[in-house]
Enzyme design. Structure first.
Site, short mmCIF file in Angstrom:
data_model
loop_
_atom_site.label_atom_id
_atom_site.label_comp_id
_atom_site.label_asym_id
_atom_site.label_seq_id
_atom_site.Cartn_x
_atom_site.Cartn_y
_atom_site.Cartn_z
N HIS A 188 0.82 -1.22 0.00
CA HIS A 188 0.00 0.00 0.00
C HIS A 188 0.85 1.27 0.00
CE1 HIS A 188 0.52 -0.33 4.49
NE2 HIS A 188 0.56 0.99 4.39
N ASP B 286 0.23 -7.62 1.26
CA ASP B 286 0.68 -6.25 1.52
C ASP B 286 2.19 -6.16 1.57
OD1 ASP B 286 0.33 -3.55 1.83
OD2 ASP B 286 0.10 -3.62 4.01
N GLY C 172 3.10 5.87 8.63
CA GLY C 172 4.45 6.19 8.16
C GLY C 172 5.44 5.12 8.54
N ASN C 173 5.11 4.33 9.59
CA ASN C 173 5.94 3.18 9.96
C ASN C 173 5.75 2.01 9.00
OD1 ASN C 173 5.90 4.07 13.28
ND2 ASN C 173 7.73 3.11 12.44
N SER C 174 4.72 2.07 8.16
CA SER C 174 4.41 0.96 7.26
C SER C 174 5.63 0.61 6.41
CB SER C 174 3.24 1.32 6.36
OG SER C 174 2.06 1.49 7.10
N GLY D 22 -7.02 -25.87 -2.41
CA GLY D 22 -8.17 -26.54 -3.00
C GLY D 22 -9.07 -27.20 -1.98
#
Length: 469
Positions: free
Chosen positions: A111, A141, A215-217, A274
């Site tokens: 992101h 992510d 902002g730490n992402s 599956g």
């Protein structure tokens, strides 16, 4: 007199014990501290080691924004939302990343760099590099980047996440709120976190109380040895600030992303299970004969499922995958994703009071039967409608139920979108006649004359669209 002697003997014994203990400690700690870090007993040496490998990421993209004279009016802007001219506008995002190799391989969150036209990476020493995306995946992510013209970069080693334990000291390093590189400390608060609380029901996370903020992402979660144990990705918060519940993607999954990116993959390939299953709670455990809740009870398997081929049957309880216990479908998906396609994993199964050991060979979802992609002609009621036949690969790509039958919409086209069709819809019948694939659906559309009825399966919903021609 005994009342007096006993305390004296006790004191002498205690003093002797302390003296011996002090002597032992003195013998063990004869080395003089050799660094300022050892003298101050702080995290400073650890931060000096790790901080150079944690970077700030600035991503920008150009979007078409609509300017309206009613944008500032709370009443009229809803009525004139689509009124006004569109102009290109630059959107910026800020996040963090971690350098994983000397040649400039960087991991961050999807992101942070999603749809970015320009990515700039700034190191702690203010050096700046442009970067390109090698591999990105919205579901996990995660994004793997490559710095341009980078050489001899500081980097962190990846630690096997299975060795991480609750209670370990950790540091979170990133760029919260864009204030600059910041270090926070805490512990590992929990493992195997998944579900709606994390914002990703299919994810698998390490939980920490080290303060993490916007902002730490993409930043680093490191242990006391300076090894990367996770990539910070999200927080649980009502206010947008840190409440001490943060989540990090385990480093073992990051390692698999790096392997695939270096091999030239542009899309992350996950092995296909599956099957359908659900966690075993106390009620299910009692009914199944388990002594405690745990594992995943299998409710359904696709005929081509690698688990079926390994000998797993509906009603079995999968207790462990790859030697690690699994209690949710997200944990199983994580274990499979870390192992990768082609790996053989041991399974521990509970069946009718017995524990069985099986082995599953992880494979990609099969393209059998072929997709048979087709597009409706202009002489049909819904021109330019793109359809494919269902196979295991299509089931996995669109997240369809294992029992889905019909033709899958890959592109509704301009006319199909107006009619209410969406990408991923399954057309199960046309004018009341069941369709088995894309060829049947296209043929039935061409034969429609005065009316058209489409039976649609959308997720778990069943819809019927009716039109006059």
């Amino acid at each position: 007199m005994m009342r007096v002697v006993a305390p004296i003997l006790l004191a002498l014994t205690l003093a002797l014990t302390l003296a011996l203990s002090g002597a032992a400690v003195g013998m063990a700690e004869t080395r003089v501290p050799v660094s300022q870090g050892e003298i101050s007993l702080s995290f400073a040496p650890l931060v000096k080691h790790a901080a150079p490998a944690v970077v700030n990421i600035y991503a920008s993209r150009v979007v078409e924004a609509r300017t309206s004279p009613f944008a500032d009016d709370p009443f009229f802007r809803e009525f004139f939302r689509d009124f006004g001219q569109t102009r290109p506008q630059v959107q910026n995002s800020l996040g963090s990343g971690v350098i994983l190799s000397a040649d400039g391989i960087v991991v961050s969150n999807h992101h942070v760099v999603e749809q970015a036209d320009d990515i700039r990476v700034v190191l702690n020493d203010r050096r700046e590099y442009r970067a390109r995306i090698l591999l990105a995946d919205a579901e996990a992510d995660l994004a793997i980047l490559k710095l341009e013209d980078a050489d001899e970069m500081p980097h962190l080693a990846l630690r096997d996440s299975d060795g991480v334990e609750v209670g370990e000291l950790v540091l979170a390093i990133g760029n919260p709120f864009g204030v600059g590189q910041t270090v926070t400390s805490g512990i590992v608060s929990g493992l195997a976190r998944s579900g709606t609380a994390t914002g990703n029901a299919r994810g698998y996370f390490i939980q920490t109380d080290a303060p993490i903020n916007p902002g730490n992402s993409g930043g680093a979660l490191i242990d006391v040895n300076g090894d990367l144990i996770g990539v910070n990705t999200s927080i649980l918060s009502k206010s947008g600030g840190s409440n001490g519940i943060g989540f990090a993607i385990p480093a073992s999954l990051v390692q698999q992303f790096v392997r695939q990116a270096r091999a030239g993959a542009t899309v992350f390939r996950r092995p296909w299970a599956g099957l359908n299953g659900q966690p075993v709670d106390a009620g299910l455990a009692e009914g199944l004969g388990l002594d405690r809740p745990g594992g995943i009870v299998i409710s359904d398997l696709h005929p081509a499922s690698p688990f079926r081929q390994a000998g797993v049957l509906p009603g079995d309880v999968v207790l462990a995958v790859g030697g690690q216990p699994v209690n949710t479908p997200a944990e199983m998906i994580y274990r499979m994703g870390v192992a990768g396609e082609g790996a053989e994993l041991p399974l521990r199964i509970f069946r009718a009071g017995e524990v069985l050991n099986l082995t599953v060979r992880l494979t990609a979802p099969a393209e059998d039967p072929p997709r048979d992609a087709r597009v409706s002609g202009r002489d049909t009621p819904i021109p330019e409608l793109a359809l494919v036949r269902i196979n295991p690969a299509v089931l996995a790509e669109f997240g369809l139920p294992l029992t889905a039958e019909g033709a899958v919409v890959t592109d509704p086209g301009p006319f199909g979108a107006r009619a209410g069709l969406r990408r991923g819809d399954v057309i199960t019948a046309v004018n009341g006649v069941a369709v088995q694939g894309s060829a049947d659906a296209i043929s039935a559309l061409g034969e429609s004359r005065n009316r058209l009825t489409l039976d649609i399966q959308r997720g778990l919903e069943r819809l019927s669209l009716r039109f006059r021609l």
